[in-house]
Design an enzyme around this catalytic site. Sequence first.
Site, PDB file in Angstrom:
ATOM      1  N   SER A   1      -1.338  -4.692  -2.533  1.00 34.85           N
ATOM      2  CA  SER A   1      -0.241  -5.540  -2.978  1.00 34.85           C
ATOM      3  C   SER A   1       1.060  -4.773  -2.877  1.00 34.85           C
ATOM      4  CB  SER A   1      -0.476  -5.977  -4.436  1.00 34.85           C
ATOM      5  OG  SER A   1       0.730  -6.423  -5.017  1.00 34.85           O
TER       6      SER A   1
ATOM      7  N   LYS B   1       2.119  -3.429  -6.238  1.00 39.21           N
ATOM      8  CA  LYS B   1       1.256  -2.497  -6.950  1.00 39.21           C
ATOM      9  C   LYS B   1       0.942  -1.234  -6.159  1.00 39.21           C
ATOM     10  CE  LYS B   1      -1.162  -6.211  -9.457  1.00 39.21           C
ATOM     11  NZ  LYS B   1      -2.481  -6.859  -9.685  1.00 39.21           N
ATOM     12  N   GLY B   2       0.761  -1.350  -4.840  1.00 35.82           N
ATOM     13  CA  GLY B   2       0.361  -0.211  -4.037  1.00 35.82           C
ATOM     14  C   GLY B   2      -1.089   0.148  -4.247  1.00 35.82           C
TER      15      GLY B   2
ATOM     16  N   HIS C   1      10.193  11.703  -4.783  1.00 39.75           N
ATOM     17  CA  HIS C   1       8.808  12.192  -4.791  1.00 39.75           C
ATOM     18  C   HIS C   1       7.923  11.188  -4.065  1.00 39.75           C
ATOM     19  CE1 HIS C   1       4.941  13.699  -6.192  1.00 39.75           C
ATOM     20  NE2 HIS C   1       5.555  14.731  -6.727  1.00 39.75           N
TER      21      HIS C   1
ATOM     22  N   GLY D   1     -11.780  -2.010  -5.204  1.00 36.06           N
ATOM     23  CA  GLY D   1     -10.626  -2.876  -5.081  1.00 36.06           C
ATOM     24  C   GLY D   1     -10.485  -3.500  -3.710  1.00 36.06           C
ATOM     25  N   PRO D   2      -9.421  -4.278  -3.513  1.00 37.64           N
ATOM     26  CA  PRO D   2      -9.225  -5.006  -2.254  1.00 37.64           C
ATOM     27  C   PRO D   2      -8.882  -4.089  -1.096  1.00 37.64           C
ATOM     28  CG  PRO D   2      -7.304  -5.245  -3.668  1.00 37.64           C
ATOM     29  CD  PRO D   2      -8.344  -4.545  -4.496  1.00 37.64           C
TER      30      PRO D   2
END
Length: 307
Positions: free
Chosen positions: A189, A192-193, A95, A184-185
């Site tokens: 990461s 993390k994605g 998926h 967020g950045p």
Amino acid sequence: MLRPALACCKLYISEARNAPALRAIERAAAGLRPAAGLVNAFADDAYNRVGYTLVSPLAGGGGGNSAPPPLHRAAFGVVAAALEAVDFGAHAGAHPRLGVVDHIAFHPLAGAHLDDVAALTRAVAADIGDKLQVPTYLYGAAHRDGRRLASIRRQLGYFTPNSPGEQWRGAPDSSSLPVAPDAGPATPSRSKGVVAIGATAWVDNYNVPVHTADVAAAKRIARAVSERGGGLRSVQAMGLAHGEGVTEVACNLLDPARVGAEQVQERVRQLAAEQGLAVGEGYFTDFSQERTVELYMQSAEADASQQ
């Protein structure tokens, strides 16, 4: 028991095979019971993905007026636990996904308004982006322009497998994002994605097995079923591998009162038959809106009787 205005949060986590990780996530999901209740968990091993459904009254932060409502805290807790327990760089499945927490959807339930749920969604997204340092993308009523989930996914390359066998494996190689996140950045990461998070009216998820190993055939069917491909209105569909010798047409029914599972099932059957293929009986990955409310109220009543 009087029925309060309720909201639902569906969280889709990129993990279904790591039992200790799932236990940690489910402990977090149950951490605010009875204020917020976990009413469903649907795991799919081939997709290596779990969907969790949380329900809570919209109002009532507890601990003072400044405290976020229970659904905010419960959703944030699940995301934090998933990011701690799951390594996105080691993930693989059939998926598509953009991150450890691939997708979060908030829906108004009994007596709630979409605008209120949208405000809650934006607050949760800001916390995920700022406190957990995950690039976060808004869609639906939570986004200022009403951006659709499928649109942001296409921009981020969501639908393109990155591994042989129609698999998604590891983290994207990109060191930057083609679209700036809402929170967020700007750089994701690898462990993390990113996460897409939005607020919409209720959506049903309905998947129809197709008895073929030919993913291209399932993709052709999915394209013809979906509104984008000239098919059924308010239906989004993907053709995906789903185990040995089986594929699926995985559908989002954006207006299930208008176009429901029976229509999707029949249209997939017709299209498959044109290619000489048979289909299996489709299935929902979550309860109906009405059943979700019923399960939450039963749980809340049981908890109240024990206090």
